[in-house]
Design a protein around this motif. Structure first.
Motif, PDB file in Angstrom:
ATOM      1  N   ASN A  21       0.811  -1.221   0.000  1.00  0.00           N
ATOM      2  CA  ASN A  21       0.000   0.000   0.000  1.00  0.00           C
ATOM      3  C   ASN A  21       0.847   1.275   0.000  1.00  0.00           C
ATOM      4  O   ASN A  21       0.317   2.367   0.095  1.00  0.00           O
ATOM      5  CB  ASN A  21      -0.945   0.014   1.201  1.00  0.00           C
ATOM      6  CG  ASN A  21      -0.248   0.300   2.513  1.00  0.00           C
ATOM      7  OD1 ASN A  21       0.948   0.080   2.646  1.00  0.00           O
ATOM      8  ND2 ASN A  21      -1.005   0.764   3.484  1.00  0.00           N
ATOM      9  N   CYS A  23       3.357   1.852   2.225  1.00  0.00           N
ATOM     10  CA  CYS A  23       3.914   2.048   3.565  1.00  0.00           C
ATOM     11  C   CYS A  23       5.344   1.547   3.603  1.00  0.00           C
ATOM     12  O   CYS A  23       5.624   0.404   3.238  1.00  0.00           O
ATOM     13  CB  CYS A  23       3.066   1.285   4.586  1.00  0.00           C
ATOM     14  SG  CYS A  23       3.840   1.148   6.205  1.00  0.00           S
ATOM     15  N   GLU A  40       1.103   6.518   5.296  1.00  0.00           N
ATOM     16  CA  GLU A  40       0.193   5.470   4.833  1.00  0.00           C
ATOM     17  C   GLU A  40       0.174   4.263   5.766  1.00  0.00           C
ATOM     18  O   GLU A  40      -0.654   3.379   5.615  1.00  0.00           O
ATOM     19  CB  GLU A  40       0.602   4.965   3.431  1.00  0.00           C
ATOM     20  CG  GLU A  40       0.577   6.002   2.346  1.00  0.00           C
ATOM     21  CD  GLU A  40       1.853   6.833   2.290  1.00  0.00           C
ATOM     22  OE1 GLU A  40       1.792   7.941   1.772  1.00  0.00           O
ATOM     23  OE2 GLU A  40       2.901   6.398   2.788  1.00  0.00           O
TER      24      GLU A  40
END
Length: 56
Positions: A21, A23, A40
């Motif tokens: 995602n 991160c 994130e």
């Protein structure tokens, strides 16, 4: 969920754990100590990265 991060070592020796995602969690080179995490990241991303780092 993207539970398994891609692991890499930065030029500084710090360990980076990257999730799908976007991160990125950065940990110290020799200890499972958080240096930085991206906005994130959810709490579970940090926990997963720390678990992986503690096994190194």
């Amino acid at each position: 969920m993207d539970e398994v991060p891609a692991q890499s070592v930065l030029p500084t020796g710090q360990r980076q754990y990257s999730f799908e995602n976007g991160c990125d969690v950065i940990l110290e080179a020799k200890a499972a100590v958080l240096v930085r995490e991206d906005p994130e990241c959810a709490l579970h991303h940090r926990d997963i990265a720390l678990l992986y780092a503690s096994g190194d």
